[in-house]
Design an enzyme around this catalytic site. Structure first.
Site, PDB file in Angstrom:
ATOM      1  N   SER A  26       8.722  16.792  18.787  1.00 31.87           N
ATOM      2  CA  SER A  26       8.322  15.377  18.749  1.00 31.87           C
ATOM      3  C   SER A  26       7.616  15.074  17.424  1.00 31.87           C
ATOM      4  CB  SER A  26       7.459  15.056  19.975  1.00 31.87           C
ATOM      5  OG  SER A  26       7.266  13.684  20.114  1.00 31.87           O
TER       6      SER A  26
ATOM      7  N   GLU B  96      17.116  -2.875  17.448  1.00 31.76           N
ATOM      8  CA  GLU B  96      17.492  -3.989  16.569  1.00 31.76           C
ATOM      9  C   GLU B  96      18.572  -3.518  15.599  1.00 31.76           C
ATOM     10  OE1 GLU B  96      14.204  -5.663  14.388  1.00 31.76           O
ATOM     11  OE2 GLU B  96      12.825  -5.260  16.026  1.00 31.76           O
TER      12      GLU B  96
ATOM     13  N   HIS C 190      13.197  12.036  19.943  1.00 27.18           N
ATOM     14  CA  HIS C 190      13.425  11.226  21.160  1.00 27.18           C
ATOM     15  C   HIS C 190      14.552  10.229  20.840  1.00 27.18           C
ATOM     16  CE1 HIS C 190       9.617  12.609  23.029  1.00 27.18           C
ATOM     17  NE2 HIS C 190       9.098  12.453  21.837  1.00 27.18           N
TER      18      HIS C 190
END
Length: 271
Positions: free
Chosen positions: A132, A150, A174
């Site tokens: 992460s 977006e 992720h």
């Protein structure tokens, strides 16, 4: 040296299995020397470093590591601590946990401790893993934060300086789980001399010293290669306008697939 015991840099997309097969964590453990492993855990990205450090310590104890030390660095002065440096000098594996990548870099970048970790990783003397936030810091250019969902645009991604363990890449984590493909494309539009690597949860790349990386885990790794990019409007538009990227090359890799970071080439599936 057999492949399973060779040192490597392991970059994990986050949320790796800590309970069942623990395949990725087992691979880090084996690559760090298995029963002879002396592991350093760096939980500095976390706001609860003692809790997360303890969790990984128990996992590697269960696997049978010879020695484990949590390097609970909470201010930059500790990055010069002689005792911590001495442990990093002799350990066989270093594991950087998740949390906030800006926090991790703020505490450790350019400290003697992190310089020693990077040097030993580059020499192949240790296996270095990050999950992460610990994955996000691997490149020279780092994605510090941003949005998702977006069109690619400059305001979608906040860039900062990472730890430069694998300077040629920009890592996002992720990845498809949080719909970050446009974010990584936005970062690559700003830095088209780098290679974008997006890693899903419970998935990692095992980066060997010869430049080959191998994918392991339940998800995918997305490679964004701008090497033949023919046009981008990135420099001519406002920060929220959509970015165009022409002739971008994208690969989606699964468990067992291999890719050469410097040659920017896939290993044939049947090789």
């Amino acid at each position: 040296m057999p492949q399973s015991t060779k040192t490597a840099i392991i970059v994990i997309g986050g949320a790796e299995d800590k309970v069942h097969g623990r395949e990725i964590l087992q691979t880090f453990f084996r690559r760090s020397g298995a029963g002879e492993a002396r592991i350093a855990i760096i939980p500095s990205a976390s706001r609860e470093p003692a809790i997360i450090g303890d969790r990984y310590q128990r996992i590697f104890e269960d696997m049978g590591a010879k020695e484990i030390k949590v390097l609970d660095v909470r201010d930059r002065a500790q990055g010069s601590d002689a005792e911590l440096q001495e442990y990093v000098e002799t350990c066989t594996g270093v594991f950087m946990t998740g949390g906030d990548q800006l926090r991790l870099c703020g505490l450790l970048s350019d400290t003697p401790l992190m310089e020693k970790v990077r040097q030993r990783a580059h020499l192949g003397e240790i296996t270095l893993a990050g999950t992460s936030a610990g994955a996000a810091v691997m490149g020279h250019h780092m994605i510090a934060g941003g949005g998702s969902g977006e069109s690619p645009n400059r305001s979608l991604v906040d860039m900062a300086t990472g730890l430069g363990i694998i300077p040629e890449v920009i890592v996002d984590q992720h990845f498809l789980n949080r719909n970050r493909i446009a974010r990584l494309m936005s970062a690559i539009a700003m830095h088209p001399d780098r290679l974008g690597i997006g890693i899903d949860e419970d998935t990692c790349i095992i980066f060997e010293r010869d430049g080959w990386l191998q994918v392991m885990g339940k998800g995918t790794v997305t490679i964004i290669d701008p090497g033949e990019l023919s046009h981008t409007n990135q420099v001519d538009i406002g920060s929220t306008d959509p970015i165009g990227l022409h002739n971008l090359r994208v690969h989606v890799l699964c468990h067992g697939d291999r890719y050469h970071v410097y040659k920017r080439a896939l290993m044939p599936v049947n090789a």
